[in-house]
Enzyme design. Structure first.
Site, PDB file in Angstrom:
ATOM      1  N   GLU A 174       0.800  -1.229   0.000  1.00  0.00           N
ATOM      2  CA  GLU A 174       0.000   0.000   0.000  1.00  0.00           C
ATOM      3  C   GLU A 174       0.832   1.279   0.000  1.00  0.00           C
ATOM      4  O   GLU A 174       0.758   2.108   0.923  1.00  0.00           O
ATOM      5  CB  GLU A 174      -0.934  -0.007   1.222  1.00  0.00           C
ATOM      6  CG  GLU A 174      -1.875  -1.166   1.228  1.00  0.00           C
ATOM      7  CD  GLU A 174      -2.991  -0.999   2.236  1.00  0.00           C
ATOM      8  OE1 GLU A 174      -3.018  -0.009   2.992  1.00  0.00           O
ATOM      9  OE2 GLU A 174      -3.869  -1.869   2.264  1.00  0.00           O
ATOM     10  N   ASN A 303      -5.442  -5.135  -2.070  1.00  0.00           N
ATOM     11  CA  ASN A 303      -6.065  -5.080  -0.743  1.00  0.00           C
ATOM     12  C   ASN A 303      -7.415  -4.391  -0.907  1.00  0.00           C
ATOM     13  O   ASN A 303      -7.456  -3.243  -1.376  1.00  0.00           O
ATOM     14  CB  ASN A 303      -5.194  -4.287   0.236  1.00  0.00           C
ATOM     15  CG  ASN A 303      -3.932  -5.030   0.628  1.00  0.00           C
ATOM     16  OD1 ASN A 303      -3.737  -6.171   0.219  1.00  0.00           O
ATOM     17  ND2 ASN A 303      -3.092  -4.400   1.415  1.00  0.00           N
ATOM     18  N   TYR A 305     -11.108  -3.418   0.965  1.00  0.00           N
ATOM     19  CA  TYR A 305     -11.948  -3.347   2.145  1.00  0.00           C
ATOM     20  C   TYR A 305     -13.320  -2.769   1.832  1.00  0.00           C
ATOM     21  O   TYR A 305     -14.345  -3.277   2.250  1.00  0.00           O
ATOM     22  CB  TYR A 305     -11.248  -2.561   3.256  1.00  0.00           C
ATOM     23  CG  TYR A 305     -10.053  -3.305   3.805  1.00  0.00           C
ATOM     24  CD1 TYR A 305      -8.773  -3.090   3.304  1.00  0.00           C
ATOM     25  CD2 TYR A 305     -10.224  -4.260   4.796  1.00  0.00           C
ATOM     26  CE1 TYR A 305      -7.686  -3.800   3.794  1.00  0.00           C
ATOM     27  CE2 TYR A 305      -9.143  -4.980   5.290  1.00  0.00           C
ATOM     28  CZ  TYR A 305      -7.880  -4.742   4.777  1.00  0.00           C
ATOM     29  OH  TYR A 305      -6.809  -5.450   5.250  1.00  0.00           O
TER      30      TYR A 305
HETATM   31  C1  GCO Z   1      -3.703  -1.838   5.489  1.00  0.00           C
HETATM   32  C2  GCO Z   1      -2.596  -2.544   6.051  1.00  0.00           C
HETATM   33  C3  GCO Z   1      -2.916  -3.437   7.229  1.00  0.00           C
HETATM   34  C4  GCO Z   1      -4.088  -2.978   8.092  1.00  0.00           C
HETATM   35  C5  GCO Z   1      -5.401  -3.554   7.579  1.00  0.00           C
HETATM   36  C6  GCO Z   1      -6.586  -3.059   8.418  1.00  0.00           C
HETATM   37  O1  GCO Z   1      -4.226  -2.325   4.496  1.00  0.00           O
HETATM   38  O2  GCO Z   1      -3.993  -0.766   5.993  1.00  0.00           O
HETATM   39  O3  GCO Z   1      -1.983  -3.343   5.058  1.00  0.00           O
HETATM   40  O4  GCO Z   1      -1.718  -3.359   7.924  1.00  0.00           O
HETATM   41  O5  GCO Z   1      -3.901  -3.418   9.412  1.00  0.00           O
HETATM   42  O6  GCO Z   1      -5.633  -3.136   6.277  1.00  0.00           O
HETATM   43  O7  GCO Z   1      -6.611  -1.654   8.377  1.00  0.00           O
END
Ligand code: GCO
Length: 481
Positions: A174, A303, A305
């Protein structure tokens, strides 16, 4: 909260050989901050600075995985994981970020690799998960071009020491968050609020990635996969106000959040629509830089979310569920639809965003293998009187997102693997230990590990190599409607 039906009929399969893992990061789980020659990182400095991390939490002990890695690997094996994504602490290998190598630091990673090999768990190693050696930050950190070369040196050393035992190498985790949160907004280490430094860091992180890939490929067995992990956010437009304005904001926001790193990596150019302040000045871009940055990837780590929603609005007069957006366009605001669930951190739960992202990336970069290198959620977990952690919200989150991943594969996405974030509850950066993301509960006072319901759910999916039918009657993801 309704839980989803779980049934074998209607289960969605994953391809044979699909990679099933869990992800962690050195500063978030290892502890042993001063053991065996480890030097300080910017996160040691930041977390020890009063007011920076909730409750004054630090990574000094964390999950103590530096001493408990055998137990953690045994846990992974008990769940049926066939891969594990972890990061190497740069200041454990080079305490000052350059020169002398701390062999005891490398010994820890060799021992961890031994355990993984004994269990048939494929290591995915992230070289940089935010723990820059403090001495390099004292000389400018990622705002200084030299750090890119120091990172390549670290990659060469670590590749030479561990290389033939690592299944896949991830240079950066990231970089967008590193540049933005570390150098622009200041809520991450090193805590700067300097837009010019952030723009410079953007370029030097990308350059560091390119030089590190070159260093790894020079020293590793031919064909060892090397890639990078980006946090990505589909940008959606809602509402019917000023469609032209909001569409322009969508292009800008997509460039700011996704294209700023994806376009240099895939196409060797910075995105035309990105907000000017985010772009590195031409003076920082030397001949050959973008060629190094855009050398072919063996895979892209994603990644995911939650997505970003935009609608017409007044950033000076925000209404409920509205917020300002980076690189704001007048008349457009960020928006969190009331209809969507939220995690305890207020993050939108929107599995269609993962589907959309994977399908889009597979069209943008045909044939490039994708890995979901992080996906998961915080939840308000606790050990109940029976000693169990019944994290039904996380089971639901994972079920929805694994369903979206399986549908994306069915619809042509080149998804080769999935790593849940995270194996363990751990140090969640500015939130300290308050936000729990693990499929395994960690009692930080005793270091006792307790697999949660989500660990059992994930283990069942891995063993079946299929995700149960959602059974909640939800419609197909947006892109296939
Ligand atoms: C991110 C990081 C992780 C976090 C996870 C939850 O994506 O921010 O790679 O270290 O802990 O995403 O926020």
């Amino acid at each position: 909260m309704t839980t989803l039906a779980s049934s074998t009929d209607g289960a969605l399969p994953f391809p044979p050989g699909f990679v099933w893992g869990a992800a962690t990061a050195a500063y978030q789980i290892e502890g042993a901050a001063r053991a065996d020659g480890r030097g300080p990182s910017v996160w040691d400095t930041f977390s020890h600075t009063p007011g920076k991390v909730r409750g004054g939490d630090t990574g000094d002990i964390a999950c103590d995985s530096y001493h408990r890695y055998q137990e953690d690997v045994a846990l992974m094996a008990s769940l049926g994981l066939n891969a594990y994504r972890f990061s190497v602490s740069w200041p454990r290998v080079q305490p000052g970020g350059r020169g002398a190598v701390n062999s005891r630091g490398l010994d820890y990673y060799r021992a961890l690799l031994d355990q993984l090999a004994d269990r048939g768990i494929a290591p995915a190693v992230t070289l940089y998960h935010w723990d820059l050696p403090q001495e390099l930050q004292d000389e400018g950190g990622w705002a200084a071009r030299d750090t890119a070369y120091r990172f390549a040196e670290f990659a060469e050393i670590t590749g030479a020491a561990l290389g033939d035992r690592v299944a896949r190498w991830i240079t950066l985790n990231e970089p967008q968050v590193v540049a933005n949160n570390g150098y622009r907004t200041g809520d991450h280490a090193p805590g700067l609020r300097d837009a010019a430094a952030a723009a410079a860091a953007t370029h030097h992180l990308l350059l560091g990635h390119g030089l590190a890939v070159q260093a790894l490929r020079a020293g590793l067995p031919a064909g060892t996969p090397a890639g990078v992990t980006l946090d990505m956010h589909p940008v959606r437009v809602v509402g019917d106000g000023r469609a032209d304005l909001v569409e322009r904001a969508r292009l800008i926001t997509d460039a700011n959040l996704n294209g700023l790193f994806l376009e240099p990596l895939l196409h060797g150019r910075y995105p035309a629509h990105a907000e000017a302040e985010l772009l590195p000045p031409e003076s920082l871009i030397a001949d050959g830089d973008l060629e190094a940055v855009s050398q072919p990837l063996d895979f892209l780590g994603v990644n995911y979310y939650s997505p970003v929603y935009l609608r017409a609005g007044d950033p000076r007069d925000l209404r409920a569920n509205e917020h300002a957006i980076r690189g704001g366009v007048p008349g457009v605001v960020g928006y969190s639809p009331e209809s969507l669930e939220r995690t305890p951190m207020g993050w939108l739960v929107d599995p269609d965003g993962l589907y959309e992202l994977l399908v889009r990336l597979s069209k943008d970069a045909p044939g490039l293998p994708l890995y979901v290198t992080e996906n998961g959620c915080a939840a308000e977990d606790y050990v109940n009187p029976e000693g169990a952690v019944n994290d039904v919200e996380r089971v639901r989150y994972l079920h929805l997102h694994l369903d979206a991943a399986a549908r994306a594969i069915r619809d042509g996405a080149s998804l080769a693997g999935y790593f849940v974030w995270s194996l363990l509850d751990n140090f969640e950066w500015g939130w300290g230990y308050q936000k729990r993301f693990g499929i395994v509960f960690v009692d930080f006072g005793t270091q006792r590990r307790t697999p949660k319901s989500s660990a059992r759910f994930y283990s069942d999916v891995i063993r079946a190599n299929a995700v149960p039918a959602r059974g909640d009657g939800a419609p197909e993801p947006a892109a296939t409607r």
